[in-house]
Design a protein around this motif. Structure first.
Motif, PDB file in Angstrom:
ATOM      1  N   LEU A  79       0.698  -1.312   0.074  1.00 35.95           N
ATOM      2  CA  LEU A  79      -0.120   0.007  -0.004  1.00 35.95           C
ATOM      3  C   LEU A  79       0.832   1.443  -0.060  1.00 35.95           C
ATOM      4  CD1 LEU A  79      -2.549  -1.090   2.554  1.00 35.95           C
ATOM      5  CD2 LEU A  79      -2.745  -1.330   0.117  1.00 35.95           C
ATOM      6  N   ILE A  80       0.430   2.311  -0.865  1.00 31.86           N
ATOM      7  CA  ILE A  80       1.330   3.500  -0.965  1.00 31.86           C
ATOM      8  C   ILE A  80       0.672   4.865  -0.421  1.00 31.86           C
ATOM      9  CG2 ILE A  80       2.853   4.583  -2.662  1.00 31.86           C
ATOM     10  CD1 ILE A  80       1.306   1.257  -3.771  1.00 31.86           C
ATOM     11  N   GLY A  81       1.162   5.348   0.367  1.00 34.49           N
ATOM     12  CA  GLY A  81       0.433   6.697   1.090  1.00 34.49           C
ATOM     13  C   GLY A  81       0.751   7.877   0.095  1.00 34.49           C
ATOM     14  N   ARG A  86      -0.161  14.727  -2.737  1.00 31.68           N
ATOM     15  CA  ARG A  86      -0.543  16.143  -1.834  1.00 31.68           C
ATOM     16  C   ARG A  86       0.209  16.098  -0.810  1.00 31.68           C
ATOM     17  NH1 ARG A  86      -6.542  14.894  -0.883  1.00 31.68           N
ATOM     18  NH2 ARG A  86      -6.815  17.113  -0.462  1.00 31.68           N
ATOM     19  N   THR A  87       0.460  17.311   0.054  1.00 34.10           N
ATOM     20  CA  THR A  87       1.344  17.476   1.006  1.00 34.10           C
ATOM     21  C   THR A  87       1.505  16.777   2.071  1.00 34.10           C
ATOM     22  OG1 THR A  87       1.109  20.081   0.238  1.00 34.10           O
ATOM     23  CG2 THR A  87       2.095  19.422   2.256  1.00 34.10           C
ATOM     24  N   ASP A  88       0.217  16.258   2.660  1.00 33.67           N
ATOM     25  CA  ASP A  88       0.076  15.700   4.050  1.00 33.67           C
ATOM     26  C   ASP A  88      -0.093  14.007   3.303  1.00 33.67           C
ATOM     27  OD1 ASP A  88       0.227  18.041   5.390  1.00 33.67           O
ATOM     28  OD2 ASP A  88      -1.906  18.093   5.082  1.00 33.67           O
ATOM     29  N   HIS A  89       0.506  13.231   4.764  1.00 33.72           N
ATOM     30  CA  HIS A  89       0.196  11.942   4.620  1.00 33.72           C
ATOM     31  C   HIS A  89      -1.159  11.707   4.540  1.00 33.72           C
ATOM     32  CE1 HIS A  89       4.678  10.694   5.103  1.00 33.72           C
ATOM     33  NE2 HIS A  89       4.765  11.423   6.245  1.00 33.72           N
ATOM     34  N   PRO A  90      -1.791  10.622   3.940  1.00 28.72           N
ATOM     35  CA  PRO A  90      -3.373  10.312   4.135  1.00 28.72           C
ATOM     36  C   PRO A  90      -3.493   9.630   5.612  1.00 28.72           C
ATOM     37  CG  PRO A  90      -2.112   8.833   2.527  1.00 28.72           C
ATOM     38  CD  PRO A  90      -1.031   9.817   2.945  1.00 28.72           C
ATOM     39  N   ALA A  91      -4.776  10.025   5.866  1.00 24.96           N
ATOM     40  CA  ALA A  91      -5.113   9.519   7.340  1.00 24.96           C
ATOM     41  C   ALA A  91      -4.951   8.093   7.378  1.00 24.96           C
ATOM     42  CB  ALA A  91      -6.642  10.095   7.430  1.00 24.96           C
ATOM     43  N   TRP A  92      -5.189   7.231   6.425  1.00 24.84           N
ATOM     44  CA  TRP A  92      -5.179   5.905   6.542  1.00 24.84           C
ATOM     45  C   TRP A  92      -3.891   5.366   7.018  1.00 24.84           C
ATOM     46  CZ3 TRP A  92      -1.932   2.988   3.907  1.00 24.84           C
ATOM     47  CH2 TRP A  92      -1.317   3.539   2.471  1.00 24.84           C
ATOM     48  N   THR A  93      -2.740   6.072   6.563  1.00 27.65           N
ATOM     49  CA  THR A  93      -1.380   5.546   7.130  1.00 27.65           C
ATOM     50  C   THR A  93      -1.134   5.953   8.513  1.00 27.65           C
ATOM     51  OG1 THR A  93      -0.282   7.598   6.564  1.00 27.65           O
ATOM     52  CG2 THR A  93      -0.323   6.366   4.684  1.00 27.65           C
ATOM     53  N   HIS A  94      -1.798   6.815   9.210  1.00 20.70           N
ATOM     54  CA  HIS A  94      -1.525   7.211  10.649  1.00 20.70           C
ATOM     55  C   HIS A  94      -2.403   6.126  11.256  1.00 20.70           C
ATOM     56  CE1 HIS A  94       0.089  11.246   9.997  1.00 20.70           C
ATOM     57  NE2 HIS A  94      -0.961  11.605   9.176  1.00 20.70           N
ATOM     58  N   PRO A 135       4.441   4.321 -12.681  1.00 20.55           N
ATOM     59  CA  PRO A 135       5.630   5.269 -12.831  1.00 20.55           C
ATOM     60  C   PRO A 135       4.862   6.690 -12.423  1.00 20.55           C
ATOM     61  CG  PRO A 135       5.571   4.268 -14.772  1.00 20.55           C
ATOM     62  CD  PRO A 135       4.324   3.639 -14.295  1.00 20.55           C
ATOM     63  N   PRO A 136       3.803   6.939 -12.196  1.00 23.72           N
ATOM     64  CA  PRO A 136       3.224   8.348 -11.729  1.00 23.72           C
ATOM     65  C   PRO A 136       3.801   8.403 -10.077  1.00 23.72           C
ATOM     66  CG  PRO A 136       1.542   7.604 -13.034  1.00 23.72           C
ATOM     67  CD  PRO A 136       2.489   6.465 -12.973  1.00 23.72           C
ATOM     68  N   TYR A 137       4.005   7.411  -9.394  1.00 19.99           N
ATOM     69  CA  TYR A 137       4.431   7.673  -8.132  1.00 19.99           C
ATOM     70  C   TYR A 137       5.690   8.561  -8.098  1.00 19.99           C
ATOM     71  CZ  TYR A 137       1.370   3.992  -6.543  1.00 19.99           C
ATOM     72  OH  TYR A 137       0.058   3.375  -6.069  1.00 19.99           O
ATOM     73  N   ALA A 138       6.628   8.706  -9.155  1.00 22.04           N
ATOM     74  CA  ALA A 138       7.629   9.174  -9.058  1.00 22.04           C
ATOM     75  C   ALA A 138       7.441  10.772  -8.970  1.00 22.04           C
ATOM     76  CB  ALA A 138       8.764   8.977 -10.161  1.00 22.04           C
ATOM     77  N   THR A 139       6.241  11.188  -9.729  1.00 22.90           N
ATOM     78  CA  THR A 139       5.916  12.674 -10.025  1.00 22.90           C
ATOM     79  C   THR A 139       5.299  13.011  -8.402  1.00 22.90           C
ATOM     80  OG1 THR A 139       5.287  12.302 -12.219  1.00 22.90           O
ATOM     81  CG2 THR A 139       4.366  14.089 -11.158  1.00 22.90           C
ATOM     82  N   TYR A 140       4.479  12.037  -7.772  1.00 21.46           N
ATOM     83  CA  TYR A 140       3.881  12.313  -6.738  1.00 21.46           C
ATOM     84  C   TYR A 140       5.086  12.507  -5.634  1.00 21.46           C
ATOM     85  CZ  TYR A 140      -0.397   9.982  -8.266  1.00 21.46           C
ATOM     86  OH  TYR A 140      -1.503   9.649  -9.299  1.00 21.46           O
ATOM     87  N   GLN A 141       6.143  11.677  -5.453  1.00 21.65           N
ATOM     88  CA  GLN A 141       7.154  12.025  -4.796  1.00 21.65           C
ATOM     89  C   GLN A 141       8.072  13.390  -4.897  1.00 21.65           C
ATOM     90  OE1 GLN A 141       8.166   9.703  -1.563  1.00 21.65           O
ATOM     91  NE2 GLN A 141       8.718  11.954  -1.573  1.00 21.65           N
ATOM     92  N   ALA A 142       7.845  13.497  -6.079  1.00 23.99           N
ATOM     93  CA  ALA A 142       8.754  14.984  -6.585  1.00 23.99           C
ATOM     94  C   ALA A 142       8.135  16.175  -6.047  1.00 23.99           C
ATOM     95  CB  ALA A 142       9.063  15.043  -7.989  1.00 23.99           C
ATOM     96  N   ARG A 143       6.545  16.211  -6.012  1.00 23.03           N
ATOM     97  CA  ARG A 143       5.954  17.236  -5.573  1.00 23.03           C
ATOM     98  C   ARG A 143       6.117  17.553  -3.973  1.00 23.03           C
ATOM     99  NH1 ARG A 143       0.641  15.321  -8.052  1.00 23.03           N
ATOM    100  NH2 ARG A 143       1.101  15.649 -10.247  1.00 23.03           N
ATOM    101  N   VAL A 144       6.350  16.599  -3.413  1.00 22.23           N
ATOM    102  CA  VAL A 144       6.415  16.641  -1.597  1.00 22.23           C
ATOM    103  C   VAL A 144       7.731  16.455  -0.973  1.00 22.23           C
ATOM    104  CG1 VAL A 144       4.057  15.929  -1.771  1.00 22.23           C
ATOM    105  CG2 VAL A 144       5.754  14.264  -1.428  1.00 22.23           C
ATOM    106  N   GLU A 147       8.609  11.805   2.878  1.00 25.90           N
ATOM    107  CA  GLU A 147       8.910  10.512   2.139  1.00 25.90           C
ATOM    108  C   GLU A 147       7.448   9.805   2.183  1.00 25.90           C
ATOM    109  OE1 GLU A 147      12.325   7.585   2.262  1.00 25.90           O
ATOM    110  OE2 GLU A 147      10.976   7.007   3.811  1.00 25.90           O
ATOM    111  N   ILE A 148       7.089   9.512   0.842  1.00 26.75           N
ATOM    112  CA  ILE A 148       5.714   8.714   0.821  1.00 26.75           C
ATOM    113  C   ILE A 148       5.878   7.270   1.588  1.00 26.75           C
ATOM    114  CG2 ILE A 148       4.334   7.626  -0.659  1.00 26.75           C
ATOM    115  CD1 ILE A 148       4.923   9.666  -2.824  1.00 26.75           C
ATOM    116  N   ARG A 149       4.947   7.160   2.340  1.00 26.87           N
ATOM    117  CA  ARG A 149       5.014   5.890   3.420  1.00 26.87           C
ATOM    118  C   ARG A 149       4.530   4.956   2.323  1.00 26.87           C
ATOM    119  NH1 ARG A 149       1.844   8.676   8.553  1.00 26.87           N
ATOM    120  NH2 ARG A 149       3.802   9.620   9.329  1.00 26.87           N
ATOM    121  N   VAL A 150       5.214   3.618   2.635  1.00 23.73           N
ATOM    122  CA  VAL A 150       4.921   2.433   1.817  1.00 23.73           C
ATOM    123  C   VAL A 150       4.765   1.483   2.916  1.00 23.73           C
ATOM    124  CG1 VAL A 150       5.853   0.577   0.072  1.00 23.73           C
ATOM    125  CG2 VAL A 150       6.294   3.101  -0.098  1.00 23.73           C
TER     126      VAL A 150
END
Length: 157
Positions: A79-81, A86-94, A135-144, A147-150
């Protein structure tokens, strides 16, 4: 496949990141309910699950449609947060950090799972696979800056 590339390009845009978090989960929840767990709209792009995890503070079960990367053997999923970049970690990761025992609905079957946040070399190895998978995960990470939670979720029964 041209269709897949177009979907990936569109899903990498900032406009998609603004609209998708409001539209896709609501649509997924409705269709999932109507089809008794057999269909997720977003799964037409990526495999998906409905995660049911206790709220981090409330303890109330929360249902969240999520894209996932199934792993070999059918006992684990990634699962990839990303939160669509977007700027914040999604609630489900918390929620998973506070209460790692959860449940997923996978192709109409409810499965008890335990979640584990991936870190270090293990996360790096999975991240490489994720970038090939979507591949769009790279774009998501570059925007924030975060570190995107995995997470790796594993069937518990």
């Amino acid at each position: 496949m041209i269709g897949e590339r177009v979907v990936q390009r569109v899903s990498s845009t900032r406009g998609f990141a603004k609209v998708a978090p409001h539209v896709i989960p609501a649509l997924d929840r409705a269709v999932h309910r109507l089809t008794r767990g057999k269909v997720l709209v977003s799964a037409q792009m990526l495999p998906g699950v409905i995660l049911t995890a206790k709220g981090a503070r409330s303890g109330v079960p929360r249902r969240t449609p999520l894209a996932c990367m199934p792993e070999e053997g059918g006992r684990e999923w990634i699962l990839i947060g990303s939160n669509f970049g977007r700027t914040d970690h999604p609630a489900w990761t918390h929620n998973l950090l506070a209460h790692p025992d959860a449940e997923i609905s996978w192709k109409g079957t409810d499965i008890p799972v335990r979640a584990r946040l991936l870190e270090g070399e293990e996360r790096a190895a999975v991240w490489k696979k994720l970038l090939v998978f979507w591949p769009p995960y790279a774009t998501y990470q570059a925007r924030v800056e975060r570190e995107i939670r995995v997470f790796r979720i594993t069937r518990t029964s």
